[in-house]
Design a protein around this motif. Sequence first.
Motif, PDB file in Angstrom:
ATOM      1  N   GLU A 108      19.546 -14.729  -3.275  1.00 45.89           N
ATOM      2  CA  GLU A 108      18.357 -15.087  -2.497  1.00 45.89           C
ATOM      3  C   GLU A 108      18.193 -14.179  -1.281  1.00 45.89           C
ATOM      4  OE1 GLU A 108      16.252 -18.930  -0.330  1.00 45.89           O
ATOM      5  OE2 GLU A 108      18.280 -19.138  -1.117  1.00 45.89           O
ATOM      6  N   ALA A 109      19.280 -13.944  -0.551  1.00 44.76           N
ATOM      7  CA  ALA A 109      19.204 -13.075   0.633  1.00 44.76           C
ATOM      8  C   ALA A 109      18.828 -11.659   0.242  1.00 44.76           C
ATOM      9  CB  ALA A 109      20.544 -13.094   1.369  1.00 44.76           C
ATOM     10  N   PHE A 110      19.428 -11.148  -0.824  1.00 46.50           N
ATOM     11  CA  PHE A 110      19.138  -9.782  -1.279  1.00 46.50           C
ATOM     12  C   PHE A 110      17.681  -9.689  -1.721  1.00 46.50           C
ATOM     13  CE2 PHE A 110      22.028  -6.262  -3.103  1.00 46.50           C
ATOM     14  CZ  PHE A 110      21.107  -5.268  -2.810  1.00 46.50           C
ATOM     15  N   SER A 111      17.208 -10.683  -2.440  1.00 47.18           N
ATOM     16  CA  SER A 111      15.813 -10.684  -2.908  1.00 47.18           C
ATOM     17  C   SER A 111      14.830 -10.720  -1.749  1.00 47.18           C
ATOM     18  CB  SER A 111      15.562 -11.864  -3.845  1.00 47.18           C
ATOM     19  OG  SER A 111      16.303 -11.700  -5.035  1.00 47.18           O
ATOM     20  N   HIS A 112      15.148 -11.476  -0.707  1.00 44.92           N
ATOM     21  CA  HIS A 112      14.266 -11.519   0.474  1.00 44.92           C
ATOM     22  C   HIS A 112      14.192 -10.147   1.136  1.00 44.92           C
ATOM     23  CE1 HIS A 112      13.127 -15.705   0.706  1.00 44.92           C
ATOM     24  NE2 HIS A 112      14.382 -16.060   0.495  1.00 44.92           N
ATOM     25  N   LEU A 113      15.324  -9.490   1.270  1.00 44.08           N
ATOM     26  CA  LEU A 113      15.331  -8.158   1.871  1.00 44.08           C
ATOM     27  C   LEU A 113      14.570  -7.170   0.991  1.00 44.08           C
ATOM     28  CD1 LEU A 113      16.266  -6.166   4.043  1.00 44.08           C
ATOM     29  CD2 LEU A 113      18.432  -5.930   2.768  1.00 44.08           C
ATOM     30  N   ALA A 114      14.803  -7.201  -0.314  1.00 45.68           N
ATOM     31  CA  ALA A 114      14.094  -6.299  -1.231  1.00 45.68           C
ATOM     32  C   ALA A 114      12.587  -6.545  -1.186  1.00 45.68           C
ATOM     33  CB  ALA A 114      14.623  -6.477  -2.654  1.00 45.68           C
ATOM     34  N   THR A 115      12.191  -7.805  -1.080  1.00 45.88           N
ATOM     35  CA  THR A 115      10.761  -8.133  -1.002  1.00 45.88           C
ATOM     36  C   THR A 115      10.147  -7.556   0.265  1.00 45.88           C
ATOM     37  OG1 THR A 115      11.025 -10.114  -2.336  1.00 45.88           O
ATOM     38  CG2 THR A 115       9.105 -10.040  -0.872  1.00 45.88           C
ATOM     39  N   ARG A 116      10.838  -7.700   1.383  1.00 45.12           N
ATOM     40  CA  ARG A 116      10.326  -7.145   2.641  1.00 45.12           C
ATOM     41  C   ARG A 116      10.162  -5.628   2.545  1.00 45.12           C
ATOM     42  NH1 ARG A 116      14.123  -8.353   7.176  1.00 45.12           N
ATOM     43  NH2 ARG A 116      14.475  -6.161   7.378  1.00 45.12           N
ATOM     44  N   ILE A 117      11.148  -4.961   1.996  1.00 45.63           N
ATOM     45  CA  ILE A 117      11.082  -3.505   1.860  1.00 45.63           C
ATOM     46  C   ILE A 117      10.012  -3.115   0.847  1.00 45.63           C
ATOM     47  CG2 ILE A 117      12.365  -1.476   1.049  1.00 45.63           C
ATOM     48  CD1 ILE A 117      14.878  -2.843   2.332  1.00 45.63           C
ATOM     49  N   GLY A 118       9.971  -3.816  -0.290  1.00 48.27           N
ATOM     50  CA  GLY A 118       8.978  -3.516  -1.319  1.00 48.27           C
ATOM     51  C   GLY A 118       7.554  -3.692  -0.827  1.00 48.27           C
ATOM     52  N   LYS A 119       7.313  -4.755  -0.064  1.00 48.31           N
ATOM     53  CA  LYS A 119       5.972  -4.959   0.497  1.00 48.31           C
ATOM     54  C   LYS A 119       5.607  -3.833   1.457  1.00 48.31           C
ATOM     55  CE  LYS A 119       5.476  -9.955   0.087  1.00 48.31           C
ATOM     56  NZ  LYS A 119       5.372 -11.227   0.816  1.00 48.31           N
ATOM     57  N   GLY A 120       6.567  -3.395   2.264  1.00 44.39           N
ATOM     58  CA  GLY A 120       6.310  -2.293   3.180  1.00 44.39           C
ATOM     59  C   GLY A 120       5.949  -1.019   2.441  1.00 44.39           C
ATOM     60  N   LEU A 121       6.668  -0.728   1.361  1.00 46.46           N
ATOM     61  CA  LEU A 121       6.360   0.468   0.566  1.00 46.46           C
ATOM     62  C   LEU A 121       4.992   0.343  -0.104  1.00 46.46           C
ATOM     63  CD1 LEU A 121       9.861   1.094  -1.052  1.00 46.46           C
ATOM     64  CD2 LEU A 121       8.733   2.540   0.651  1.00 46.46           C
ATOM     65  N   SER A 122       4.717  -0.830  -0.651  1.00 49.16           N
ATOM     66  CA  SER A 122       3.428  -1.055  -1.307  1.00 49.16           C
ATOM     67  C   SER A 122       2.268  -0.904  -0.317  1.00 49.16           C
ATOM     68  CB  SER A 122       3.401  -2.447  -1.936  1.00 49.16           C
ATOM     69  OG  SER A 122       2.171  -2.682  -2.570  1.00 49.16           O
ATOM     70  N   PHE A 123       2.392  -1.539   0.855  1.00 51.30           N
ATOM     71  CA  PHE A 123       1.339  -1.414   1.872  1.00 51.30           C
ATOM     72  C   PHE A 123       1.193   0.041   2.310  1.00 51.30           C
ATOM     73  CE2 PHE A 123       2.248  -6.004   3.453  1.00 51.30           C
ATOM     74  CZ  PHE A 123       1.524  -6.524   2.399  1.00 51.30           C
ATOM     75  N   GLY A 124       2.311   0.725   2.473  1.00 50.83           N
ATOM     76  CA  GLY A 124       2.270   2.128   2.876  1.00 50.83           C
ATOM     77  C   GLY A 124       1.519   2.978   1.872  1.00 50.83           C
ATOM     78  N   ILE A 125       1.814   2.777   0.601  1.00 48.75           N
ATOM     79  CA  ILE A 125       1.124   3.544  -0.442  1.00 48.75           C
ATOM     80  C   ILE A 125      -0.364   3.224  -0.428  1.00 48.75           C
ATOM     81  CG2 ILE A 125       0.836   3.695  -2.951  1.00 48.75           C
ATOM     82  CD1 ILE A 125       3.895   3.656  -3.146  1.00 48.75           C
ATOM     83  N   GLU A 126      -0.697   1.950  -0.362  1.00 48.21           N
ATOM     84  CA  GLU A 126      -2.120   1.572  -0.343  1.00 48.21           C
ATOM     85  C   GLU A 126      -2.838   2.182   0.856  1.00 48.21           C
ATOM     86  OE1 GLU A 126      -3.283  -2.523  -1.927  1.00 48.21           O
ATOM     87  OE2 GLU A 126      -1.205  -2.815  -1.242  1.00 48.21           O
ATOM     88  N   ASN A 127      -2.213   2.150   2.011  1.00 44.43           N
ATOM     89  CA  ASN A 127      -2.875   2.665   3.210  1.00 44.43           C
ATOM     90  C   ASN A 127      -2.962   4.181   3.244  1.00 44.43           C
ATOM     91  OD1 ASN A 127      -3.761   0.359   4.721  1.00 44.43           O
ATOM     92  ND2 ASN A 127      -1.610  -0.175   4.934  1.00 44.43           N
ATOM     93  N   PHE A 128      -1.928   4.868   2.807  1.00 49.94           N
ATOM     94  CA  PHE A 128      -1.983   6.327   2.804  1.00 49.94           C
ATOM     95  C   PHE A 128      -2.951   6.864   1.764  1.00 49.94           C
ATOM     96  CE2 PHE A 128       2.013   6.113   5.193  1.00 49.94           C
ATOM     97  CZ  PHE A 128       1.797   7.112   6.128  1.00 49.94           C
ATOM     98  N   ARG A 129      -3.154   6.120   0.677  1.00 48.06           N
ATOM     99  CA  ARG A 129      -4.015   6.586  -0.411  1.00 48.06           C
ATOM    100  C   ARG A 129      -5.427   6.016  -0.347  1.00 48.06           C
ATOM    101  NH1 ARG A 129       0.274   5.896  -5.358  1.00 48.06           N
ATOM    102  NH2 ARG A 129       1.742   7.493  -4.681  1.00 48.06           N
ATOM    103  N   ARG A 130      -5.722   5.184   0.618  1.00 48.92           N
ATOM    104  CA  ARG A 130      -7.045   4.545   0.664  1.00 48.92           C
ATOM    105  C   ARG A 130      -8.121   5.557   1.071  1.00 48.92           C
ATOM    106  NH1 ARG A 130      -8.461   3.168   6.064  1.00 48.92           N
ATOM    107  NH2 ARG A 130      -6.674   3.465   7.434  1.00 48.92           N
ATOM    108  N   GLU A 131      -9.321   5.228   0.733  1.00 43.39           N
ATOM    109  CA  GLU A 131     -10.483   6.038   1.138  1.00 43.39           C
ATOM    110  C   GLU A 131     -10.571   6.045   2.657  1.00 43.39           C
ATOM    111  OE1 GLU A 131     -12.761   7.598  -0.943  1.00 43.39           O
ATOM    112  OE2 GLU A 131     -11.503   7.036  -2.654  1.00 43.39           O
ATOM    113  N   ALA A 132     -11.041   7.126   3.228  1.00 43.24           N
ATOM    114  CA  ALA A 132     -11.084   7.290   4.688  1.00 43.24           C
ATOM    115  C   ALA A 132     -11.894   6.204   5.387  1.00 43.24           C
ATOM    116  CB  ALA A 132     -11.625   8.667   5.040  1.00 43.24           C
ATOM    117  N   ASP A 133     -12.939   5.715   4.760  1.00 43.79           N
ATOM    118  CA  ASP A 133     -13.818   4.755   5.414  1.00 43.79           C
ATOM    119  C   ASP A 133     -13.514   3.300   5.072  1.00 43.79           C
ATOM    120  OD1 ASP A 133     -15.167   6.837   6.610  1.00 43.79           O
ATOM    121  OD2 ASP A 133     -16.653   6.979   5.025  1.00 43.79           O
ATOM    122  N   THR A 134     -12.384   3.040   4.433  1.00 44.52           N
ATOM    123  CA  THR A 134     -12.050   1.661   4.075  1.00 44.52           C
ATOM    124  C   THR A 134     -11.047   1.094   5.078  1.00 44.52           C
ATOM    125  OG1 THR A 134     -10.296   2.367   2.585  1.00 44.52           O
ATOM    126  CG2 THR A 134     -12.484   2.029   1.623  1.00 44.52           C
TER     127      THR A 134
END
Length: 139
Positions: A108-134
């Motif tokens: 459970e502890a490992f999964s919580h940490l992996a989820t936090r890191i995974g969400k950060g990577l996912s948000f990072g990818i979405e934000n770096f790849r988003r259209e300039a005006d979005t």
Amino acid sequence: MTRTMPIRPHMFDITADEIATLVNQFYARIRVHPDLGPVFDRAIEDWPEHEEKIAAFWRGAILREAGYSGNPMQVHLANSEILPEHFRLWLDLFEDTAKKALKPATAEAFSHLATRIGKGLSFGIENFRREADTPPVLS
């Protein structure tokens, strides 16, 4: 007067061997996953080397061991095949593998940490790849 920095405690109870076992079992499952397997296969040239690097990442994050060098965000951003929706699949598989390989509280502890890191990577990818005006992705 020299000040000694206090030793940071482990994040939770796990051994380096348990981390290695989890990483090995997880990537064995990744390689045969219908969606994630092909993405990883095209990106990973040396599976044992990759698994050791990822185990070193987790040992650093959890056990506070030195040894990992790298920038996960840059690696994921550089691979255009990695999509934000892959992270949910990755996290579900990781959590299931952790539950099978580790004691319940550790999984459970490992999964919580992996989820936090995974969400950060996912948000990072979405934000770096988003259209300039979005607007940025915040959740």
